[in-house]
Design a protein around this motif. Structure first.
Motif, mmCIF file in Angstrom:
data_model
loop_
_atom_site.group_PDB
_atom_site.id
_atom_site.type_symbol
_atom_site.label_atom_id
_atom_site.label_comp_id
_atom_site.label_asym_id
_atom_site.label_seq_id
_atom_site.Cartn_x
_atom_site.Cartn_y
_atom_site.Cartn_z
ATOM 1 N N LEU A 205 -4.303 54.969 -1.256
ATOM 2 C CA LEU A 205 -4.770 55.850 0.127
ATOM 3 C C LEU A 205 -5.143 57.267 -0.234
ATOM 4 O O LEU A 205 -4.655 57.908 -1.016
ATOM 5 C CB LEU A 205 -3.745 55.925 1.052
ATOM 6 C CG LEU A 205 -3.969 56.501 2.203
ATOM 7 C CD1 LEU A 205 -4.855 56.295 3.185
ATOM 8 C CD2 LEU A 205 -2.526 56.845 2.889
ATOM 9 N N GLU A 206 -6.290 57.559 0.093
ATOM 10 C CA GLU A 206 -6.889 59.135 -0.014
ATOM 11 C C GLU A 206 -7.309 59.294 1.410
ATOM 12 O O GLU A 206 -7.850 58.824 2.358
ATOM 13 C CB GLU A 206 -8.095 58.932 -0.749
ATOM 14 C CG GLU A 206 -8.007 58.601 -2.175
ATOM 15 C CD GLU A 206 -9.194 58.294 -2.837
ATOM 16 O OE1 GLU A 206 -9.590 59.446 -3.443
ATOM 17 O OE2 GLU A 206 -9.822 57.447 -2.871
ATOM 18 N N ALA A 207 -6.733 60.685 1.741
ATOM 19 C CA ALA A 207 -7.015 61.348 3.127
ATOM 20 C C ALA A 207 -7.413 62.897 2.967
ATOM 21 O O ALA A 207 -6.972 63.542 2.182
ATOM 22 C CB ALA A 207 -5.886 61.362 4.096
ATOM 23 N N THR A 208 -8.365 63.477 3.710
ATOM 24 C CA THR A 208 -8.780 64.568 3.604
ATOM 25 C C THR A 208 -8.904 65.110 5.065
ATOM 26 O O THR A 208 -9.251 64.449 5.898
ATOM 27 C CB THR A 208 -10.057 65.068 2.941
ATOM 28 O OG1 THR A 208 -11.061 64.338 3.460
ATOM 29 C CG2 THR A 208 -9.881 64.603 1.507
ATOM 30 N N TRP B 197 -13.227 70.623 13.614
ATOM 31 C CA TRP B 197 -12.406 69.393 12.671
ATOM 32 C C TRP B 197 -13.289 68.450 11.888
ATOM 33 O O TRP B 197 -14.120 68.065 12.612
ATOM 34 C CB TRP B 197 -11.428 68.902 13.752
ATOM 35 C CG TRP B 197 -10.329 69.608 14.207
ATOM 36 C CD1 TRP B 197 -10.135 70.146 15.312
ATOM 37 C CD2 TRP B 197 -9.175 69.728 13.224
ATOM 38 N NE1 TRP B 197 -9.191 70.919 15.226
ATOM 39 C CE2 TRP B 197 -8.195 70.642 14.090
ATOM 40 C CE3 TRP B 197 -8.782 69.348 11.997
ATOM 41 C CZ2 TRP B 197 -7.124 71.125 13.714
ATOM 42 C CZ3 TRP B 197 -7.461 69.878 11.735
ATOM 43 C CH2 TRP B 197 -6.586 70.825 12.445
ATOM 44 N N GLN B 198 -13.107 68.162 10.718
ATOM 45 C CA GLN B 198 -13.620 67.187 10.160
ATOM 46 C C GLN B 198 -12.580 66.367 8.790
ATOM 47 O O GLN B 198 -11.604 66.952 8.667
ATOM 48 C CB GLN B 198 -14.908 67.591 9.400
ATOM 49 C CG GLN B 198 -14.761 68.851 8.618
ATOM 50 C CD GLN B 198 -16.165 68.909 8.111
ATOM 51 O OE1 GLN B 198 -17.189 68.007 7.708
ATOM 52 N NE2 GLN B 198 -16.585 69.984 8.264
ATOM 53 N N GLY B 199 -12.912 65.143 8.801
ATOM 54 C CA GLY B 199 -11.695 64.550 7.907
ATOM 55 C C GLY B 199 -12.457 63.201 7.491
ATOM 56 O O GLY B 199 -13.389 62.369 8.062
ATOM 57 N N LEU C 133 -4.655 64.275 0.535
ATOM 58 C CA LEU C 133 -3.661 63.604 -0.098
ATOM 59 C C LEU C 133 -4.224 62.598 -0.730
ATOM 60 O O LEU C 133 -5.048 61.749 -0.484
ATOM 61 C CB LEU C 133 -2.777 63.287 1.380
ATOM 62 C CG LEU C 133 -1.614 61.951 0.963
ATOM 63 C CD1 LEU C 133 -0.454 62.705 0.059
ATOM 64 C CD2 LEU C 133 -1.303 61.475 2.181
ATOM 65 N N GLN C 134 -3.650 61.930 -2.013
ATOM 66 C CA GLN C 134 -3.934 60.838 -2.522
ATOM 67 C C GLN C 134 -2.521 60.102 -2.903
ATOM 68 O O GLN C 134 -1.866 60.572 -3.577
ATOM 69 C CB GLN C 134 -4.599 61.257 -3.848
ATOM 70 C CG GLN C 134 -5.412 59.863 -4.542
ATOM 71 C CD GLN C 134 -6.308 60.329 -5.702
ATOM 72 O OE1 GLN C 134 -5.798 60.969 -6.568
ATOM 73 N NE2 GLN C 134 -7.445 59.744 -5.659
#
Length: 175
Positions: free
Chosen positions: A35-38, A70-72, A25-26
């Motif tokens: 905001l950037e999320a992976t 899981w990783q992020g 998500l950006q």
């Protein structure tokens, strides 16, 4: 190593399967905030029994080494201008789920989180003034395990940790 702990050998496991997914998500606001999320999930396991170097038989469904489920990561950043000054700042949170280091030997690795920050100031109007960048890696100084070996020829414990808290200051100029 083999059961004696003296020599090494390689063998074929036979079959491995990985199922999972990832997403990102950006979001960029008009105010310069981003905001950037992976995030990623992967269940990677063997699909057939296999004989380990120690002679034991591990069943199908044994977790694959270096494969966390899981990783992020998430980054919040800001870019803006105040009078003649350009400002860029960011904070990143990353997570690496736990995993195993070797098949047939359940030595733990990963299973840590980390926070990194950065601040950059520059002034376009004064050409000789250097750009200043300050960054802090591993802000919380967490000692996550990056590698874990059962056997080490160095006489050390064979554990490799992630980089400890590190503060960097960089000045760069343009002529």
């Amino acid at each position: 190593p083999d059961a004696s702990g003296i020599s090494y050998y390689l063998t074929n496991v036979g079959s491995v399967q990985s199922k999972g997914g990832e997403g990102s998500l950006q979001l960029l606001t008009p105010w310069g905030v981003m905001l950037e999320a992976t995030a990623a999930y992967a269940n990677t396991v063997t699909t057939a029994p296999f004989k380990t170097s120690g002679g034991a038989v591990d069943p199908a469904g044994t977790p694959w080494p270096y494969s966390p489920k899981w990783q992020g990561a998430s980054t919040l950043s800001y870019t803006g201008r105040f009078a003649a000054w350009d400002l860029r700042t960011s904070a990143t949170y990353s997570y690496m789920g736990p995993a195993l280091a070797q098949l047939g030997n359940p030595l733990p690795i990963f299973g840590y989180d980390q926070v990194d920050t950065q601040l950059t100031l520059s002034n376009r109007d004064i050409a000789w003034l250097p750009e200043m960048n300050v960054s802090v890696n591993n802000l919380t100084d967490h000692r996550g395990v990056g590698n874990n070996q059962a056997y080490s020829t160095s006489g050390l414990d064979g554990i490799t940790y992630i980089q400890p808290r590190t503060i960097n200051l960089r000045l760069s100029g343009h002529f």
